[in-house]
Design an enzyme around this catalytic site. Structure first.
Site, PDB file in Angstrom:
ATOM      1  N   MET A  30       0.981  -1.249   0.062  1.00 57.75           N
ATOM      2  CA  MET A  30       0.078   0.116  -0.103  1.00 57.75           C
ATOM      3  C   MET A  30       0.639   1.293  -0.187  1.00 57.75           C
ATOM      4  O   MET A  30       1.147   1.942   1.055  1.00 57.75           O
ATOM      5  CB  MET A  30      -1.042  -0.010   1.142  1.00 57.75           C
ATOM      6  N   GLY A  31       1.463   1.637  -1.353  1.00 59.17           N
ATOM      7  CA  GLY A  31       1.934   2.851  -1.432  1.00 59.17           C
ATOM      8  C   GLY A  31       0.946   3.688  -0.988  1.00 59.17           C
ATOM      9  O   GLY A  31      -0.088   3.851  -1.559  1.00 59.17           O
ATOM     10  N   THR A  32       1.193   4.806   0.099  1.00 59.00           N
ATOM     11  CA  THR A  32       0.118   5.194   0.797  1.00 59.00           C
ATOM     12  C   THR A  32       0.452   6.334   1.427  1.00 59.00           C
ATOM     13  O   THR A  32       1.433   6.951   1.135  1.00 59.00           O
ATOM     14  CB  THR A  32      -0.044   4.100   1.870  1.00 59.00           C
ATOM     15  N   THR A  33      -0.788   7.185   1.691  1.00 60.39           N
ATOM     16  CA  THR A  33      -0.734   8.426   2.612  1.00 60.39           C
ATOM     17  C   THR A  33      -1.627   8.131   3.804  1.00 60.39           C
ATOM     18  O   THR A  33      -2.911   8.051   3.425  1.00 60.39           O
ATOM     19  CB  THR A  33      -1.220   9.507   1.722  1.00 60.39           C
ATOM     20  N   SER A 161       4.197   6.347   1.848  1.00 63.04           N
ATOM     21  CA  SER A 161       5.060   6.988   0.940  1.00 63.04           C
ATOM     22  C   SER A 161       4.717   8.529   0.449  1.00 63.04           C
ATOM     23  O   SER A 161       5.415   9.150   0.232  1.00 63.04           O
ATOM     24  CB  SER A 161       5.180   6.141  -0.501  1.00 63.04           C
TER      25      SER A 161
END
Length: 230
Positions: A30-33, A161
């Site tokens: 989960m490339g995530t904010t 990320s």
């Protein structure tokens, strides 16, 4: 090419280091904010909804804000499988803890459970967690559990990320004593800014507003996101 065990090396680099960037054979991550903010009487949690497998978007509308108890939620970043498993364990243990106590658990108890699981298995997990919620003893609180298993209480925290793109925005716009509405707007703006810059964040913005009255869930679709010049 030199082979060591099951890993192939070319000029000293493993295959995973020189494999083309568009390879989609990696695990689901989960490339995530993710984000959480305290206000007087509760917390606001926010996250994007993009889940990736390598360069491939596996899910555009993931819900990364996961309940572990009635008024305690976690935001998940890292490996989707790892964070889902850790959240399931914490939910199970909190249910047992609630039965033993005869009352809802504190947010700090959930955060310590996340810390113990992440720290004890830090060499096997890729899990960054934000644990936040409301309890009748302390009100709204936010805890950040990082990859190594540290557990830090903060008035607001960001992760994933996309967080590296919004540290300046958050530092400049956060102020103590913000109202519920100001925290909602602050969180929505920050996550939307990160989604605009970070290729691994995207989709919709999901919010959870938690206080003594319960949990309110909000979804902001892509065409309704705050607009910025990027």
């Amino acid at each position: 090419m030199q082979k060591m065990g099951t890993t192939s090396f070319v000029n000293g680099f493993s295959a995973s280091e020189w494999m083309p960037a568009d390879d989609a054979s990696g695990g689901v991550s989960m490339g995530t904010t993710i984000m959480a903010v305290e206000f007087d009487g509760g917390v606001v949690m926010g996250a994007d909804s993009r889940t990736t497998t390598g360069a491939y978007i596996a899910n555009r509308v993931t819900d990364k804000i996961t309940p572990v108890h009635d008024r305690i939620y976690c935001c998940r970043s890292g490996s989707a499988a790892d964070t889902q498993a850790v959240a399931d364990y914490v939910k199970y243990y909190l249910d047992l803890h609630t039965t033993e106590l005869g009352e809802p658990p504190e947010v700090s108890t959930a955060a310590r459970m996340f810390q113990q699981l992440c720290y004890s298995n830090k060499n096997m997990l890729m899990a960054g967690i934000i644990c936040a919620g409301w309890d009748r003893h302390h009100g709204g609180r936010v805890f950040s559990i990082n990859l190594g298993g540290s557990n830090v209480r903060q008035p607001f925290t960001i992760g994933g990320s996309g967080s590296s793109y919004i540290y300046g925005y958050c530092d400049a716009h956060y102020k103590t004593g913000m109202t519920r509405l100001e925290c909602i707007q602050f969180t929505a703006n920050a996550v939307a800014l990160a989604m605009a810059r970070d290729g691994s964040s995207g989709g919709v913005v999901r919010l959870a507003i938690i206080d003594k009255d319960g949990v309110e869930r909000v979804m902001i679709p892509g065409d309704k996101l705050p607009k910025f010049f990027v």
